[in-house]
Design an enzyme around this catalytic site. Structure first.
Site, mmCIF file in Angstrom:
data_model
loop_
_atom_site.group_PDB
_atom_site.id
_atom_site.type_symbol
_atom_site.label_atom_id
_atom_site.label_comp_id
_atom_site.label_asym_id
_atom_site.label_seq_id
_atom_site.Cartn_x
_atom_site.Cartn_y
_atom_site.Cartn_z
ATOM 1 C CG HIS A 40 -5.871 -1.762 -0.469
ATOM 2 N ND1 HIS A 40 -4.999 -1.415 -1.474
ATOM 3 C CD2 HIS A 40 -5.365 -1.228 0.671
ATOM 4 C CE1 HIS A 40 -4.013 -0.694 -0.971
ATOM 5 N NE2 HIS A 40 -4.207 -0.573 0.335
ATOM 6 C CG ASP B 269 -6.636 -2.152 -4.217
ATOM 7 O OD1 ASP B 269 -7.247 -1.131 -3.862
ATOM 8 O OD2 ASP B 269 -5.420 -2.331 -3.982
ATOM 9 C CB SER C 144 -0.961 -0.044 1.185
ATOM 10 O OG SER C 144 -1.959 0.926 1.076
#
Length: 307
Positions: free
Chosen positions: A281, A251, A153
């Site tokens: 995600h 995501d 991320s």
């Protein structure tokens, strides 16, 4: 493939988020409350906390040695958390799995967080630790070979930015970059990537949450037009290290990661883009206990074995 049933069941059981502005202190405390106690963590040959003395100051790191050996390749890992969450503790299990599966010594970085630390403090810490790892290689028993950067991320943002910054500085020791569902375009224009609309609601991280979650970082001075903030906006990608870009089917940020991988390939950089079906995600951090998502660590191992 629909959202993986284990992920769907987990999301269905989450409470409704409280209304009002985000509270970094409360969110961090909630994250830390879910950390597994030390005795239940994946065992390795050695895990030790240390301090990296860098150009940006002293940075806490945690060093994971997978097995006894005279020397190891190195992987420097940057945790995710929208630049204001996450710690050495919350992502300890990710670093342990990386060390076990790759056989590399992993250096996890406890970089400074927004909003307390303004941009580019966190990035400087990450870059500084990579330079420290290379310069202190003897102390880390580095074999002088693999020196990879990896992140999930926002940690993937830092990994891409560190690789680019190193290239611009003429520091050519980084051999690989591994980006797990990276955040690479922080202006969050919902019309730029189809996944921001296709995966906007119902898959965990939601498109409407991207701006408020990243506001602490952006309001601290990070400009979305800056390629060190939004690495996909870097004009020239030639000469960057080979990349593995891992994305999740559901995501919202899927497409920006996959675009970055394609652009690296077009620039002559060896790039592998790997989309994980049924995943949203954060699946490496939260769902790597599911065999098909633990495979991300195995894919990382195989990628890093190629030079």
């Amino acid at each position: 493939m629909p959202l993986h049933p284990e992920i769907a069941a987990f999301l269905a059981g989450l409470p409704t988020p409280p209304e009002g502005p985000l509270d970094p202190v409360a969110l961090r405390a909630a994250d830390e409350a879910h950390v597994v106690p030390p005795e239940k963590r994946l065992p390795l040959h050695a895990v030790e906390d240390a301090t990296a003395r860098t150009a940006s100051g002293e940075v806490p790191v945690r060093i994971y040695t997978p097995a006894e050996a005279e020397s190891h390749g190195l992987l420097v890992y940057f945790h995710g958390g929208a630049f204001f969450l996450g710690s050495l503790e919350t992502h300890d299990h990710v670093a342990r799995s990386l060390a076990k599966e790759t056989g590399l010594k992993v250096v996890s970085v406890g970089y400074r967080l927004a909003p307390e630390a303004a941009f580019p403090a966190g990035l400087d810490d990450c870059y500084g630790v990579v330079r420290w790892a290379a310069e202190e290689g003897t102390g880390l028993a580095w074999d002088g070979g693999t020196l990879a950067v990896a992140g999930d991320s926002s940690g993937g943002t830092f990994a891409a930015a560190v690789a680019a910054r190193a290239h611009d500085d003429g520091f050519d020791r980084i051999t690989h970059q591994v980006l797990y569902y990276p955040s690479l375009d922080l202006d969050f224009d919902v019309d730029r990537y189809a996944s921001l609309r296709e995966n906007a609601v119902g898959y965990g991280l939601e498109t409407a949450g991207l701006k408020p979650f990243n506001a602490f970082y952006l309001d601290s001075g990070a400009d979305p037009a800056d390629p060190l903030v939004s690495p996909v906006k870097r004009a020239d990608l030639t000469g960057l290290p080979p990349a593995l870009v891992v994305t999740g089917e559901y995501d919202p940020m899927r497409d920006e990661g996959e675009l970055y991988g394609r652009r690296l390939g077009e620039a002559g950089v060896r790039a592998t883009v790997s989309r994980y079906r049924g995943a949203g995600h954060g699946f490496v951090q939260h769902f790597s206990w599911i065999p098909e998502y633990h495979r991300a660590f195995e894919e990382t191992r195989d990628f890093l074995a190629r030079r």
